[in-house]
Write a protein that holds these residues in place. Sequence first.
Motif, PDB file in Angstrom:
ATOM      1  N   TYR A  61     -17.016 -10.267  44.600  1.00  0.00           N
ATOM      2  CA  TYR A  61     -17.653 -10.400  45.927  1.00  0.00           C
ATOM      3  C   TYR A  61     -18.755  -9.356  46.035  1.00  0.00           C
ATOM      4  CZ  TYR A  61     -13.557 -13.197  47.215  1.00  0.00           C
ATOM      5  OH  TYR A  61     -12.571 -14.157  47.278  1.00  0.00           O
TER       6      TYR A  61
ATOM      7  N   THR B 279      -4.094  -8.312  50.707  1.00  0.00           N
ATOM      8  CA  THR B 279      -5.282  -8.916  50.105  1.00  0.00           C
ATOM      9  C   THR B 279      -5.851  -8.021  49.015  1.00  0.00           C
ATOM     10  OG1 THR B 279      -5.801 -10.051  52.177  1.00  0.00           O
ATOM     11  CG2 THR B 279      -7.592  -9.793  50.590  1.00  0.00           C
TER      12      THR B 279
ATOM     13  N   LEU C  61     -15.859  -9.876  50.939  1.00  0.00           N
ATOM     14  CA  LEU C  61     -14.657 -10.511  51.485  1.00  0.00           C
ATOM     15  C   LEU C  61     -14.362  -9.833  52.816  1.00  0.00           C
ATOM     16  CD1 LEU C  61     -12.159 -12.352  51.230  1.00  0.00           C
ATOM     17  CD2 LEU C  61     -11.053 -10.521  49.957  1.00  0.00           C
TER      18      LEU C  61
END
Length: 815
Positions: free
Chosen positions: A784, A618, A789
Amino acid sequence: MKVLKFGGTSVANAENIKRVKDIVQNSVKEQKIAVVVSALGGVTDLLLETALLASHQNEKYAELLQEIEKRHIDTIRELIPVSSQSKVLSAVKREFNVLETLLEGAFLIGETTPKLSDKIVSYGELLSSFIINEYFEAEKLNSVHKDSRTLIITNDNFGKGIVDFPTTNQLCETYFGTVSYDIVVVPGFVASSQGGNSTTLGRGGSDYTASIIAAATNAQKLEIWTDVSGMYTANPRLVKQAVAISEISYEEAMELSHFGAKVLYPPTIQPVLAKGIPMHIKNTFDPEAKGTLITKNSNGTKRAVRGISHIENIALLSLEGSGMVGIPGISKRLFEVLSTGEINVVLITQASSEHSICLGISQDDVRKAGYLINEAFAYEISLGKIKPSIVENNLAIVALVGDNMKSHQGLSGRMFSSLGMNNVNIRAIAQGASERNISAVIDLKDVKKALNTLHEKFFEDNIRQLNLFVMGVGNVGAKFLKQIEQQKKFLKEQMKLNVRVIALANSRKMVFDEGGISLKKWQELLDNGEKADIETFVNKVNELNLRNSIFVDNTATELVANTYGDYLKNSVSVVTCNKIASSSVYSNYVQLKYLSRKYNAPFLFETNVGAGLPIIDTLKNLIASGDKVTKIQAVLSGSLNFVFNNFNDQTHFDIVVKQAQEEGYTEPDPKIDLSGIDVMRKILILARESGHVMELEDIENESFLPQECLNTDTVDEFFESLVKNKDHFDAIYRAAASKGHRLKYVAQFENGNAKVGLQEIPEGHPFYNLEGKDNIVLFYTERYAEQPLLIKGAGAGADVTASGIFADIIRIGNF
């Protein structure tokens, strides 16, 4: 009429010759046949060796000659009834007396001329054909022996005679048109010059003999009987998945044979091609197998690529220089000098700038070729207009072959990209205008890998084989192997991945099996393996040089982590749950990343942080998409989360730690987890993957362990210190509980600084309800900024770690 040719393995011994008789007997029921035979398997090489020994005046030639004679005598005694043996034995012994005389002559003069060599080696086929015909006659077959020297006429080019086709065709047509026998047994390979001297048609010339006779007599069919069931999509000795090609065109077969498909001697096809006579390659040892039928335009499958072939022991010879540009006649001079030196050119490529010409030739000829070229261009070399010839040795040519390749776009790209993915370096490329052949020159050591890579790409429905070399078979390793065994069928059918474990190792033993280790009995195989040695393991992996090789490290050992570079620079991917390499000194981390890119070998370590959670992946995607990480907050130790979730005023701290160790949540040495080192490594890896330069010592560690615990040397001593400091741990718990807080070991990275330590987490915080062995990561980025996140889930345990490793392997399979 039909012509059947039987190779050396088909007539290697009495047992095989009996198989030949059965095949001939079945064929003769339909029509008259000519049977062309090679020498008994290996005899031609033995005769050449005998001649060489004699020419060097080595008396061992006589012993070797006796061995050859004994082999023929033994064959006669096994095949011919006792009542008929005397005549046959006498005739064969007379021939060996003549052969002995020839060799004595070579011994006395200390040399063997090409003319004498041809006469000596011709005895292999002459003797085998005579013995086989006598056997046929003894078996009541209507058979006769015919010396091919009276049928095939060549020039005086001893060693590889050029056939006089008008004379040969007339002799064959006359003889076979009038002979009354059902079977004519003819020696292959052997011919005679117009002056009556014995000549040969080149190694493999027995095929050529059969083709010449078939074309001269307008035979209905030519059958080549050998020890394989036809021409294969690749060499089955190097590519286990290769399959026989049922039908192929003359042109395709010619290309494959020229490029190393040894089942067929290259000149064989030309005579039957001109007459349109079908050629069928069959297996003497499996007569019912379909084999390969060679005819006109017979691409029944419509495949673009029909086969992959190769030639070994190739050298590249390059001539280059500014003095070649725009100068007519350079190529003519180059090829003329090679032709005069009788040097065969296998591959030619020339840059459009005319600055260089590159030639592929046999490595045996390269020294001679280099000398001749430098001599021919000595003037230009002296002026600096052309450089002395440049030579590269130990190379090979791999080639894709197929009539329909010209109708399919992108084949070259698929070929070169698949080789590139496995770091097979291409030195030169050649493609004819017909687009029937695409050839690439590669390192000789990469031939097997290249052939398997290309076969996988073009013939195996894109099923990609992944070859795993696994070190570490403890908790995580054992779970990993079990998962592979469970999912093997699914991966092959649904994801087109064929995962094989080639090697296993633990601290004591290691085992290798190039064919793949059975995962049902891997423990037994490993227990019976050889003594484990990390250096030997690395060397074996690199020597095997298999395509799509992946080294899997399930250990926590620095010695193993230090070998990653040795794998990556040999194009072996690395998948690891071992955090040591990625958290080592920054220069080593960067070097491993560099080697991964340079040699196209993925270096994946998703399980270094969060076990099976997609944390690193990610983060990579965030960075790749242009986002920037501003802050990371995380509980990264499943083991520490397990410990503090289970530690309370009713339990002893040391007992909870022991439980975590036994259930596989901690490292084998729990001090690595409790000291914070493990979490420090994890936040360091995340910081580095975010693009920051950082070392382990840059991270602030607020340790909750007393110094006495940190100073222990063994696991037992560490547990003893935990017991001694019970009050210390109880006090930490009570302080948090009194405020309604929970203890969590938190890692944080912000503004280029990182720290780890035990924190009291209030109710309502995202970390407060983190249960069991779960991990949680909060990524604050420019995108973010307010709501981070969040990634949360099981972050420890053998099963989830093994699944994370498995996921990395599947990523590589899908690259």
